[in-house]
Every structure is written in structure tokens, then in C-alpha cells.
Design an enzyme around this catalytic site. Structure first.
Site, PDB file in Angstrom:
ATOM      1  CE  LYS A 129      -4.305  -1.781   0.812  1.00  0.00           C
ATOM      2  NZ  LYS A 129      -5.680  -1.774   1.086  1.00  0.00           N
TER       3      LYS A 129
ATOM      4  CE  LYS B  10      -5.813  -8.433  -1.928  1.00  0.00           C
ATOM      5  NZ  LYS B  10      -7.052  -8.239  -1.147  1.00  0.00           N
TER       6      LYS B  10
ATOM      7  CE  LYS C 239     -13.280  -3.784   0.069  1.00  0.00           C
ATOM      8  NZ  LYS C 239     -12.229  -3.503   0.866  1.00  0.00           N
TER       9      LYS C 239
HETATM   10  P1  ATP Z   1      -8.464  -2.965  -0.804  1.00  0.00           P
HETATM   11  O1  ATP Z   1      -8.604  -3.218  -2.114  1.00  0.00           O
HETATM   12  O2  ATP Z   1      -9.071  -1.869  -0.426  1.00  0.00           O
HETATM   13  O3  ATP Z   1      -7.325  -3.406  -0.143  1.00  0.00           O
HETATM   14  P2  ATP Z   1      -9.609  -5.193  -0.642  1.00  0.00           P
HETATM   15  O4  ATP Z   1     -10.424  -5.895  -1.729  1.00  0.00           O
HETATM   16  O5  ATP Z   1      -8.044  -6.178  -0.509  1.00  0.00           O
HETATM   17  O6  ATP Z   1      -9.620  -4.031  -0.334  1.00  0.00           O
HETATM   18  P3  ATP Z   1     -10.367  -5.869   2.556  1.00  0.00           P
HETATM   19  O7  ATP Z   1     -11.391  -4.927   2.825  1.00  0.00           O
HETATM   20  O8  ATP Z   1      -8.827  -5.736   2.560  1.00  0.00           O
HETATM   21  O9  ATP Z   1     -10.606  -5.921   0.725  1.00  0.00           O
HETATM   22  O10 ATP Z   1     -10.615  -7.463   2.607  1.00  0.00           O
HETATM   23  C1  ATP Z   1     -11.871  -7.800   3.310  1.00  0.00           C
HETATM   24  C2  ATP Z   1     -11.785  -9.421   3.466  1.00  0.00           C
HETATM   25  O11 ATP Z   1     -11.801  -9.965   2.048  1.00  0.00           O
HETATM   26  C3  ATP Z   1     -10.445  -9.767   4.086  1.00  0.00           C
HETATM   27  O12 ATP Z   1     -10.729 -11.014   4.818  1.00  0.00           O
HETATM   28  C4  ATP Z   1      -9.629 -10.275   2.915  1.00  0.00           C
HETATM   29  O13 ATP Z   1      -8.614 -11.254   3.279  1.00  0.00           O
HETATM   30  C5  ATP Z   1     -10.730 -10.739   1.758  1.00  0.00           C
HETATM   31  N1  ATP Z   1     -10.224 -10.617   0.553  1.00  0.00           N
HETATM   32  C6  ATP Z   1      -9.944  -9.492  -0.060  1.00  0.00           C
HETATM   33  N2  ATP Z   1      -9.510  -9.754  -1.396  1.00  0.00           N
HETATM   34  C7  ATP Z   1      -9.601 -11.351  -1.554  1.00  0.00           C
HETATM   35  C8  ATP Z   1      -9.329 -11.894  -2.556  1.00  0.00           C
HETATM   36  N3  ATP Z   1      -9.094 -11.506  -3.834  1.00  0.00           N
HETATM   37  N4  ATP Z   1      -9.728 -13.286  -2.496  1.00  0.00           N
HETATM   38  C9  ATP Z   1     -10.121 -13.634  -1.200  1.00  0.00           C
HETATM   39  N5  ATP Z   1     -10.075 -13.225  -0.084  1.00  0.00           N
HETATM   40  C10 ATP Z   1      -9.971 -11.763  -0.334  1.00  0.00           C
END
Ligand code: ATP
Ligand code: LTN
Length: 335
Positions: free
Chosen positions: A118, A200, A203
């Protein structure tokens, strides 16, 4: 069996309201929140304070927080069964964060891969909150004495540092915190980007073709899967180096319940076009009830407010009990 052994286990998890939740969030985390609430005492929160570690537009953030809360309920988290609340409504999170931050080393925080990723992505805003993010997350978990934390694979390191902080605190001051375990699904713990399958699905990705959101329309979902990056091999099988196809196989498997072998058999002799279409349609069906529930819930602001107020009231009592214990243990004078 002792009283402690008999106690129903506690689950806590959180999600940042940093955009519309993706299929990755749903498969990796939210769907497990729903399953686990049947068996455990569960607490789920919108990590709105964590969202402030990256630049946010206040008007948009407020909408996203409410929308995130509605999505969590739309996925099937039942406020009658689980505690559901906003992190910022419970001031004890920020307070315990301070105490824990004073028991967390600079070196430990520097090793966090999420911090490295980040800070590279937001080079103009490498703030102290982004760095100390894990001690706030540890506070979230430890305040509720959680045994299990359902998250995707990317959060494993944050649970490990939480365990280290809790163990250190318990050694210094006597038993205070339950040491939590991560709960990471076997399939779907790391759903990959549809555009760059070695990354990964996230969002906050700038490329909207990289992710499917929980609220995307059926035709958008099908279109995004049609465009998903694969390879030139043309064989639907799970194998090393076939990141795009491997990702689609695990998505299809979680959406349908079919094993990898069944999927390979179903698409033997068929092209990627057929497979991508089937994955798109399976995901449409998986997400359809969530989208429909969401539309109903987001239109009922009074109900949402009633839920998060009730959640906050119950969560505050639990959180205060732990915080009081902590303040006493570290030697503060109680009022
Ligand atoms: P950002 O892009 O803002 O970092 P993010 O999509 O990574 O957000 P988080 O809010 O950080 O989402 O994660 C929420 C939950 O979803 C966490 O438990 C995280 O491990 C899970 N998660 C996020 N992305 C994935 C993915 N690609 N596959 C499986 N689990 C995920
Ligand atoms: N860091 C998590 C969100 C989060 C969380 C938590 C997860 C904040 N507090 C407590 C589990 C337990 C993420 O998904 N990025």
C-alpha cells in the site's frame, strides 16, 4: 470439562468500506462469516477507521460505510445471530490500539507486506496510520477475545502479528487476551484479478475489468468473465502456470460446489469460451440473492440504523470489559 473448554467459541472479522465489495471478498471472507455465525458467537464490523489509512472523500466514504453495512446483511449475516457494528462507534478500538501500539515494534510493522504494497501504491501518502494499521486490527480482534478470525489469505500475516502482540502482552502482565487463530478457506482464499491473474482481486484496483463486484449486473458479470485473461493452451485443467484458468476453476468450484476433477471432466474437449460463459453464469446465480437483498436493504435506512445502533450498544459492553482489564494490568489508575 472445564468451563473454559465448554465456552462457545468467538469469531471476529472486519472489512474495509473502501469500495464495492468484490467476488474475492465474498468467497474469501463474507460467505464464511455467514456460515460461521450458525456455530459461534460472531462479531462482524465495518473497518471504517482502517479505511482512513488511504485518502477518502468524506461524502463518498459515508455512503460506502452504509452501503458496506447493507452488503454484509445482504450476504446473510443476521443481526439476530451476530453482532454487526461500525468500528468507529466503539471508541475502545482506538484506545486499545494505543496500548497495543506501545507493545509493537517498529521492525515488526516494517515487515508487513500489506504496508509495503500500500505504501508503494500510495507513495504520496505513507502515513503513520498505514504503518500502525496492524495494531488497530489486533485491537479489533483482542477486544472481543476472539478465538477465530475468518479472512482471506492476504490477512494471515496480520493475524500472526496479532498473536505475537497478544502473547507478548500475556507474558508481561498475565493472561489477558485469547490468542486468535486465522480461519482461511481451503478454496477461494485468494481469488485473483481477472485482468492480471498473478495479482489478488482487489476492490481498489483501477482497472474495473480486474474484478467483479457483488453488486454488478448479470450482463456485466458475464462480460467481465468473457474478457478474463487466460492462456493459449486451450485446456480446462488446474496446472502450474495456468493462473487465469486456475482462478476460474476455483471460482467455478466455490460457486457450484463441484470438485476440480468434476470441472475438468465437464469441460473436456470444450473451449475456454464455453468455460468462461459457464463461470460467468454460475457467479450470476451465486450473487443474485445478495444483490436483490441489497437493493431492499439500502432503501431502508431506518432499519440499517436500528441494526448498527443495537450492534454498537452490545459491542461496547464487551469491548469495555477487556479495555478496563488492560488499563488495570498496565498500571493506569482506575477512575
Ligand atoms: P482494498 O483493495 O481496499 O485493499 P480488499 O479488496 O483487499 O480491499 P479488504 O477490505 O482488505 O479487501 O478485505 C476484506 C476481506 O476480504 C479480508 O478478509 C480479505 O482477506 C478478503 N479478501 C480480499 N481480497 C480477496 C481475494 N482476492 N480473495 C479472497 N479473499 C479476499
Ligand atoms: N485488515 C482487514 C480488515 C480488518 C479486519 C479486522 C479483519 C480490520 N480489522 C479484524 C479481521 C479482523 C482487511 O481485510 N484488510
Amino acid at each position: 470439562m472445564s468451563e473454559v473448554q465448554q465456552r462457545k467459541k468467538i469469531i471476529l472479522s472486519g472489512i474495509q468500506p473502501t469500495g464495492t465489495f468484490t467476488l474475492g471478498n465474498y468467497i474469501g471472507a463474507l460467505s464464511n462469516w455467514v456460515k460461521l455465525q450458525e456455530e459461534y458467537h460472531s462479531a462482524y464490523m465495518i473497518a471504517d477507521l482502517h479505511a482512513l489509512t488511504v485518502k477518502q472523500d468524506p461524502i463518498k466514504l459515508r455512503q460506502q460505510i452504509l452501503s458496506a453495512f447493507a452488503v454484509v446483511l445482504a450476504c446473510g449475516v443476521d443481526p439476530e445471530k451476530s453482532l454487526v457494528f461500525m468500528q468507529s462507534h466503539i471508541h475502545q478500538h482506538a484506545e486499545l490500539n494505543w496500548v497495543l501500539a506501545c507493545h509493537t515494534q517498529f521492525g515488526e510493522l516494517s515487515r508487513m507486506t500489506q504496508f509495503k504494497d500500500k505504501s508503494a501504491k500510495n507513495a504520496d501518502n505513507v502515513n503513520a496510520g498505514l504503518f500502525t494499521y496492524p495494531s488497530l486490527m489486533a485491537a479489533d480482534i483482542l477486544l472481543y477475545q476472539a478465538d477465530l478470525v475468518p479472512v482471506g489469505a492476504d490477512q494471515k500475516q496480520h493475524i500472526e502479528i496479532t498473536r505475537d502482540i497478544a502473547t507478548r502482552f500475556n507474558h508481561l502482565y498475565g493472561n489477558t487476551f485469547t490468542i486468535p487463530e486465522p480461519y482461511i478457506p481451503k478454496i477461494g482464499a485468494r481469488i485473483m484479478s481477472l485482468a492480471e491473474p498473478t495479482k489478488k482481486m482487489s476492490k481498489s484496483d483501477e482497472n474495473t475489468n480486474a474484478f467483479v463486484t457483488i453488486l454488478d449486473k448479470p450482463e456485466t458479470i458475464v462480460k467481465k468473465f468473457k474478457r478474463a485473461v487466460t492462456d493459449s493452451d486451450m485446456k480446462v485443467c488446474y496446472a502450474e502456470g495456468k493462473d487465469g484458468i486456475n482462478n476460474l476453476i476455483s471460482i467455478y468450484s466455490t460457486a457450484t460446489g463441484f470438485s476440480y476433477e468434476q470441472i475438468e471432466k465437464e469441460f473436456e474437449g470444450k473451449g475456454y469460451g464455453d468455460f468462461k460463459k459457464a463461470v460467468g453464469e454460475a457467479v450470476v446465480e451465486l450473487l443474485r440473492p445478495v444483490r436483490e437483498n441489497y437493493e431492499r436493504l439500502i432503501a431502508d435506512k431506518a432499519y440499517l440504523e436500528q441494526c448498527y445502533q443495537a450492534g454498537a450498544e452490545k459491542a461496547a459492553n464487551l469491548a469495555q470489559c477487556t479495555l478496563k482489564k488492560v488499563y488495570k494490568k498496565v498500571g493506569l489508575v482506575m477512575k
